[in-house]
Write a protein that holds these residues in place. Structure first.
Motif, short mmCIF file in Angstrom:
data_model
loop_
_atom_site.label_atom_id
_atom_site.label_comp_id
_atom_site.label_asym_id
_atom_site.label_seq_id
_atom_site.Cartn_x
_atom_site.Cartn_y
_atom_site.Cartn_z
N ALA A 72 0.84 -1.21 0.00
CA ALA A 72 0.00 0.00 0.00
C ALA A 72 0.87 1.26 0.00
O ALA A 72 2.02 1.23 0.46
N PHE A 73 0.29 2.37 -0.49
CA PHE A 73 1.01 3.64 -0.57
C PHE A 73 1.52 4.13 0.77
O PHE A 73 2.38 5.01 0.83
N LYS A 74 1.00 3.62 1.89
CA LYS A 74 1.32 4.18 3.20
C LYS A 74 2.81 4.10 3.55
O LYS A 74 3.28 4.83 4.41
N PHE A 75 3.56 3.24 2.87
CA PHE A 75 5.01 3.23 3.05
C PHE A 75 5.59 4.62 2.78
O PHE A 75 6.53 5.06 3.44
N GLY A 126 -4.17 -1.33 10.47
CA GLY A 126 -4.10 -1.62 9.05
C GLY A 126 -2.77 -1.34 8.40
O GLY A 126 -1.71 -1.63 8.95
N ASN A 127 -2.83 -0.75 7.22
CA ASN A 127 -1.65 -0.58 6.40
C ASN A 127 -0.66 0.42 7.01
O ASN A 127 0.54 0.31 6.77
N HIS A 128 -1.15 1.38 7.77
CA HIS A 128 -0.22 2.33 8.41
C HIS A 128 0.70 1.60 9.39
O HIS A 128 1.89 1.91 9.48
N CYS A 139 -10.49 8.13 -0.26
CA CYS A 139 -10.33 9.02 0.88
C CYS A 139 -10.80 8.37 2.17
O CYS A 139 -11.94 7.94 2.28
N GLY A 140 -9.88 8.27 3.14
CA GLY A 140 -10.23 7.86 4.50
C GLY A 140 -10.03 9.09 5.39
O GLY A 140 -10.89 9.95 5.49
N GLY A 141 -8.84 9.20 5.99
CA GLY A 141 -8.51 10.39 6.76
C GLY A 141 -8.06 11.55 5.88
O GLY A 141 -7.86 12.66 6.36
N GLY A 142 -7.85 11.27 4.60
CA GLY A 142 -7.56 12.33 3.64
C GLY A 142 -6.09 12.62 3.41
O GLY A 142 -5.76 13.56 2.68
N GLY A 143 -5.19 11.81 3.97
CA GLY A 143 -3.76 12.03 3.72
C GLY A 143 -3.41 11.78 2.26
O GLY A 143 -2.73 12.59 1.62
N LEU A 144 -3.89 10.68 1.72
CA LEU A 144 -3.62 10.35 0.32
C LEU A 144 -4.25 11.40 -0.60
O LEU A 144 -3.60 11.91 -1.51
N LEU A 145 -5.51 11.72 -0.36
CA LEU A 145 -6.22 12.65 -1.26
C LEU A 145 -5.62 14.05 -1.21
O LEU A 145 -5.42 14.68 -2.26
N ASP A 148 -12.04 -1.34 4.38
CA ASP A 148 -11.57 -1.08 5.74
C ASP A 148 -10.47 -0.01 5.81
O ASP A 148 -10.25 0.56 6.87
N GLY A 149 -9.84 0.30 4.69
CA GLY A 149 -8.82 1.36 4.68
C GLY A 149 -9.41 2.76 4.76
O GLY A 149 -8.70 3.74 4.98
N THR A 150 -10.73 2.86 4.56
CA THR A 150 -11.37 4.19 4.55
C THR A 150 -12.44 4.32 5.64
O THR A 150 -13.37 5.10 5.52
N PRO A 159 -10.52 -3.77 -1.17
CA PRO A 159 -11.69 -2.96 -1.49
C PRO A 159 -11.41 -1.45 -1.50
O PRO A 159 -11.83 -0.74 -2.43
N SER A 160 -10.66 -0.94 -0.52
CA SER A 160 -10.36 0.50 -0.50
C SER A 160 -9.62 0.93 -1.76
O SER A 160 -9.78 2.06 -2.23
N GLY A 161 -8.79 0.04 -2.29
CA GLY A 161 -8.01 0.37 -3.47
C GLY A 161 -8.82 0.40 -4.75
O GLY A 161 -8.35 0.89 -5.79
N ILE A 171 -4.71 3.10 -7.36
CA ILE A 171 -5.04 1.84 -6.68
C ILE A 171 -4.21 1.85 -5.40
O ILE A 171 -3.00 1.65 -5.43
N SER A 172 -4.88 2.09 -4.27
CA SER A 172 -4.12 2.45 -3.07
C SER A 172 -3.48 1.28 -2.34
O SER A 172 -2.50 1.45 -1.64
N GLY A 173 -4.06 0.06 -2.49
CA GLY A 173 -3.46 -1.06 -1.78
C GLY A 173 -4.02 -2.41 -2.21
O GLY A 173 -5.05 -2.49 -2.89
#
Ligand SMILES: *Cc1c(COP(=O)(O)O)cnc(C)c1O
Length: 323
Positions: free
Chosen positions: A52-55, A80-82, A179-185, A232-234, A279-281, A303-305
């Motif tokens: 996932a992008f969170k790296f 999760g991924n974080h 968009c979950g917490g909005g860091g990626l967006l 679940d990532g969002t 699913p989030s991706g 595709i986020s993860g």
């Protein structure tokens, strides 16, 4: 850096991440293009370290800690991924990582974090308070907290995925990011507006977790109850102050998608793009399938993860196509 990152911070993060993160592929599928009526460019962060992008955000934040902070170690809350991202970066940099995780975390994500050598502290989200646990674990306050989204270094790191996409694929009309917490967006919007001013940036949420869409429309941060979405990532309950501000000023629109179409997107990405996507991706493709965004010729999709349990994937693939 002040609290609000800008385009320059994205460029600097991209330089820090060079040769550290994976420069992920951009893939297309003629079948998907035909089905949605656009040329779609998928940035495959499911192929990033830890899936996932969170790296990206975790690396950009942790590498900028002082030597003393690195020596003392870091702490993060995440199921999760974080969690996996912080654990992986700490493993690379030889830093001690403590992760506080609910005991109902998806198995694949818990095991993934354990294998990376992090010290996992579990709590029961129904009976125990996360903050109390954190205070006990970090009583002397020596561990540096790495937040999942509401931090300028995290946001700048997350923006580097779209920075790569918008550097490689010219003349995009539209770019879609979950968009979950909005860091990626918010990082995505900074990157895209810096590189391709005329490209619209649209955030996508599950209908069942539409706090950011509500916040965007009402001009204030809206908090929702714990949403029961497959993505679940969002599942975040609200945006942060920094991510909300950036989304308000740099994102063009927010749209929501149904649970059924999220699963359809996971299936199409598996069969047509040959990618395993959680699913989030799959939210960006779900928005295109549901015709939630204005018609566009060239569309970028993050595709986020790809961290999905085998059992969940099996279940989704066993359901019939709905498009
Ligand atoms: C964290 C995450 C998101 C949401 O990112 P935010 O920065 O919290 O908005 C989307 N997809 C995946 C796979 C994630 O891990």
């Amino acid at each position: 850096m002040n609290n609000r990152p800008d385009y320059r911070d994205i460029c600097e993060a991209a330089m820090r991440l060079k040769d550290k993160s994976i420069y992920t592929a951009v893939l297309s599928s003629p079948k998907i293009n035909e089905q949605v009526g656009s040329e779609v460019f998928f940035k495959c962060e499911n192929q990033q370290h830890i899936g996932a992008f969170k790296f990206r955000g975790a690396y950009n934040a942790i590498i900028q800690l002082s030597d003393l902070q690195k020596k003392n170690g870091v702490i993060a809350f995440s199921s999760g991924n974080h969690a996996q991202a912080v654990a992986r970066v700490c493993q690379m940099l030889d830093i001690k990582a403590t992760i506080i995780m609910p005991n109902n975390a998806p198995d694949i994500k818990r095991r993934g974090t354990e294998i990376l050598g992090a010290n996992i502290i579990e709590y029961d989200p129904l009976t125990e308070n996360r903050e109390t646990i954190a205070q006990q674990v970090n009583a002397d306050n020596r561990l540096s907290l790495i937040p999942p989204f509401n931090h300028p270094h995290i946001i700048a790191g997350q923006g580097t995925a779209a920075y790569e996409l918008a550097s490689d694929v010219k003349n995009l009309d539209q770019l879609l990011a979950p968009c979950g917490g909005g860091g990626l967006l918010s990082g995505t919007a900074l990157a895209v507006k810096g590189l391709q001013e005329n490209c619209a940036v649209i955030g996508v949420e599950p209908e069942m977790a539409d706090d950011a869409t509500q916040s965007f429309q009402q001009g204030k941060i809206i908090t929702i109850d714990y949403p029961d979405t497959i993505a679940d990532g969002t599942q975040t309950l609200s945006l942060g102050e920094i991510t909300f501000g950036l989304i308000q000023s740099h994102v063009d629109d927010m749209v929501t998608v149904s649970e059924a179409m999220i699963k359809e997107a996971v299936r199409l990405l598996f069969y047509n793009l040959k990618q395993v996507v959680e699913p989030s991706g799959a939210l960006g493709l779900a928005a295109l399938l549901e015709r939630k965004t204005p018609p566009a010729n060239r569309v970028g999709v993050i595709i986020s993860g790809g961290n999905i349990d085998g059992k969940m994937m099996q279940k989704i693939l066993a359901e019939p196509s709905i498009t």
